[in-house]
Design an enzyme around this catalytic site. Structure first.
Site, PDB file in Angstrom:
ATOM      1  N   THR A 246      -5.046  13.024   5.915  1.00  0.00           N
ATOM      2  CA  THR A 246      -3.666  13.146   6.406  1.00  0.00           C
ATOM      3  C   THR A 246      -3.589  14.331   7.366  1.00  0.00           C
ATOM      4  OG1 THR A 246      -2.910  12.294   4.285  1.00  0.00           O
ATOM      5  CG2 THR A 246      -1.239  13.309   5.682  1.00  0.00           C
TER       6      THR A 246
ATOM      7  N   SER B 112      -7.494   5.651   3.770  1.00  0.00           N
ATOM      8  CA  SER B 112      -7.385   4.796   2.576  1.00  0.00           C
ATOM      9  C   SER B 112      -7.873   3.390   2.910  1.00  0.00           C
ATOM     10  CB  SER B 112      -5.929   4.707   2.104  1.00  0.00           C
ATOM     11  OG  SER B 112      -5.602   5.797   1.281  1.00  0.00           O
TER      12      SER B 112
ATOM     13  N   LYS C  98       0.842  -1.197   0.000  1.00  0.00           N
ATOM     14  CA  LYS C  98       0.000   0.000   0.000  1.00  0.00           C
ATOM     15  C   LYS C  98       0.868   1.234   0.000  1.00  0.00           C
ATOM     16  CE  LYS C  98      -4.036   2.029   0.451  1.00  0.00           C
ATOM     17  NZ  LYS C  98      -3.680   2.898  -0.695  1.00  0.00           N
TER      18      LYS C  98
ATOM     19  N   ASN D 193      -2.279  19.733  -0.532  1.00  0.00           N
ATOM     20  CA  ASN D 193      -3.151  18.699   0.019  1.00  0.00           C
ATOM     21  C   ASN D 193      -3.086  18.622   1.530  1.00  0.00           C
ATOM     22  OD1 ASN D 193      -4.346  17.506  -2.104  1.00  0.00           O
ATOM     23  ND2 ASN D 193      -2.842  15.865  -2.359  1.00  0.00           N
TER      24      ASN D 193
ATOM     25  N   LYS E  73       4.579   2.678   8.663  1.00  0.00           N
ATOM     26  CA  LYS E  73       3.393   3.490   8.960  1.00  0.00           C
ATOM     27  C   LYS E  73       2.161   2.606   9.145  1.00  0.00           C
ATOM     28  CE  LYS E  73       3.468   7.155   6.267  1.00  0.00           C
ATOM     29  NZ  LYS E  73       3.173   8.106   5.171  1.00  0.00           N
TER      30      LYS E  73
ATOM     31  N   LYS F 158       5.350   2.030  -2.713  1.00  0.00           N
ATOM     32  CA  LYS F 158       5.381   3.428  -3.174  1.00  0.00           C
ATOM     33  C   LYS F 158       5.662   3.430  -4.657  1.00  0.00           C
ATOM     34  CE  LYS F 158       5.188   7.618  -1.385  1.00  0.00           C
ATOM     35  NZ  LYS F 158       4.452   7.968  -0.160  1.00  0.00           N
TER      36      LYS F 158
HETATM   37  N1  GLU Z   1       0.731   8.984   0.071  1.00  0.00           N
HETATM   38  C1  GLU Z   1       0.190   8.907   1.392  1.00  0.00           C
HETATM   39  C2  GLU Z   1       1.271   8.577   2.401  1.00  0.00           C
HETATM   40  O1  GLU Z   1       2.446   8.774   2.166  1.00  0.00           O
HETATM   41  C3  GLU Z   1      -1.020   7.981   1.475  1.00  0.00           C
HETATM   42  C4  GLU Z   1      -0.775   6.565   1.129  1.00  0.00           C
HETATM   43  C5  GLU Z   1      -2.045   5.715   1.009  1.00  0.00           C
HETATM   44  O2  GLU Z   1      -3.112   6.203   1.338  1.00  0.00           O
HETATM   45  O3  GLU Z   1      -1.902   4.566   0.605  1.00  0.00           O
HETATM   46  O4  GLU Z   1       0.990   8.175   3.499  1.00  0.00           O
END
Ligand code: GLU
Length: 418
Positions: free
Chosen positions: A191, A350, A71, A222, A95, A107
């Site tokens: 976020t 998410s 993810k 954002n 995370k 990523k």
């Molecule tokens: N890009 C965001 C992060 O770095 C969200 C990642 C997601 O929702 O999968 O946490």
């Protein structure tokens, strides 16, 4: 610039290794986490508006899936490199483990200059990314999301392309979609909302009154822009905010609705007259109590860390503090809430979006926000407790890494990976 990026990758790797050693876990845990399980680099040809074709380089790092499907977001940015995508994928594994969502880490990215691209060029790039990586993705396999310079519209193009390739309706393959095509209410500001909950908990511990605190936010996109809005709604005082065009400072507090309105219309803070002009760099050392870096990596450095006035730093961005700066903050007894805790609200909602897609039943905003608050507050206190019990001499980052790595190690042990 190149050296700095290696630093942030090296720092994540070193912190994982140190956690494994400190907690006396099997060294095999580190072997699993020291690099992505899979890393793919592709060429993405895109027909540009001028008629010619430009070939972009795209990446997807699938770091670890012991806790669930990979993810993590996809970023469109000139600084995207293989090393930087790999490091950010490791942060996602940590995370997700830390906040307790059943996902692994991944990523993606494309090295490009999104600000110079038209909407139709971005659409062709987004669809090209999915044509190149679609075979690696899926709601039970790898689930991308927005990141720097990708938004709900980009996710909508991507899910549309994926559904076409897979020949089925598969909204759970991506999160951060517009609500109209299966997105979750509250995902856009998740976020930021998560960072605000964490800031509130940290402020309580530090004896800072959130209502009286002076807050400075670096970034107005954002994450930063939404954080400013939510802090303002809570009655907090935002004294400074900046973006790539520079920033504004007003010791009595900025008129945030007017500022956000200006940014909405013109795209940038530049030209907003409701405060003294400062640079993006000056924002870091502005006179404030709470500093929220919510933009790029490596913004708090050995050069500016000695000048930071805040007593609490909340990393809403990924990797905004260099290891040297972190050491200086520690010596100066400035509390830092690390990225893997502070910005995990995005991936948490998410997860809620993916659950709703699987159920085919959608929650109201109140439910989303309540569940987010519960998970963020729990994660914050779990990390704080872990720090007191298992790494009293360390920082909150040490505790967050330790807590996440321990959870990953437990799952690895049950699954027979150790
Ligand atoms: N890009 C965001 C992060 O770095 C969200 C990642 C997601 O929702 O999968 O946490």
């Amino acid at each position: 610039m190149e050296k700095r990026r290696e630093d942030s990758f090296g720092a994540t790797d070193r912190r994982i290794r140190e956690s494994v050693e400190r907690l006396q876990l099997s060294p095999v845990v580190y072997e699993h986490l020291k690099k992505p399980m899979r890393f793919v680099e592709v060429s993405i040809p895109v027909k540009m508006d001028h008629g010619g074709v430009e070939v972009f380089t795209g990446f997807r790092a699938q770091h670890n899936n012991v806790l669930g499907p990979f993810k993590g977001g996809i970023r469109f940015h000139p600084d995207v490199t293989a090393e930087n995508v790999k490091a950010l994928s490791a942060l996602m594994t940590l995370k997700c483990a830390l906040v307790g969502v059943p996902f692994g880490g991944g990523k993606g990215g494309v090295a490009c200059d999104p600000l110079s691209m038209s909407a139709s060029e971005k659409e062709r790039l987004s669809r090209g990314y999915i044509r190149a990586f679609g075979f690696l993705l899926g709601p039970e396999v790898d689930i991308p999301a927005p990141d720097l310079f990708t938004d709900a519209q980009v996710m909508a193009w991507m899910v549309d392309e994926y559904n076409y390739l897979a020949q089925r309706h598969s909204p759970g393959v991506l999160t951060g979609k517009p609500v109209e095509v299966g997105g979750s209410l509250g995902r856009k500001e998740a976020t930021s909302r998560g960072s605000v909950y964490v800031t509130r908990e940290a402020a309580k511990l530090c004896g800072i009154s959130l209502k009286e605190a002076r807050i400075a936010i670096q970034g107005c996109g954002n994450v930063g822009g939404q954080a400013a809005r939510i802090f303002n709604e809570l009655g907090c005082k935002i004294v400074a905010i900046s973006d790539i065009s520079g920033g504004v400072y007003r010791p009595q507090g900025l008129d945030i609705p007017a500022l956000l309105d200006h940014v909405q219309k013109s795209g940038l803070i530049e030209g907003f007259t409701g405060g003294e002009k400062i640079t993006n760099e000056e924002l870091i050392t502005v006179d404030c109590d709470i500093l929220v870096p919510a933009a790029l990596e490596n913004q708090l450095t050995a050069e500016n860390a000695p000048e930071i006035k805040a007593s609490l730093v909340v990393e809403a961005a990924n990797g905004p503090t260099t290891p040297e700066a972190e050491q200086i903050l520690k010596e100066r007894e400035i509390v830092l809430v690390p990225d893997i805790l502070a910005n995990s609200g995005g991936v948490t909602v998410s997860y809620f979006e993916w659950v709703q897609n699987n159920e085919g039943y959608y929650w109201d905003l109140e439910t989303v926000n309540q569940r987010l608050e519960k998970m963020m507050v729990q994660a914050f206190h779990a990390v704080h407790r872990f720090g007191r019990e298992k790494c009293a001499e360390g920082t909150m980052r040490t505790a967050a890494y330790g807590y996440a790595v321990q959870r990953l190690a437990e799952a690895m042990r049950y699954r027979g990976w150790l």
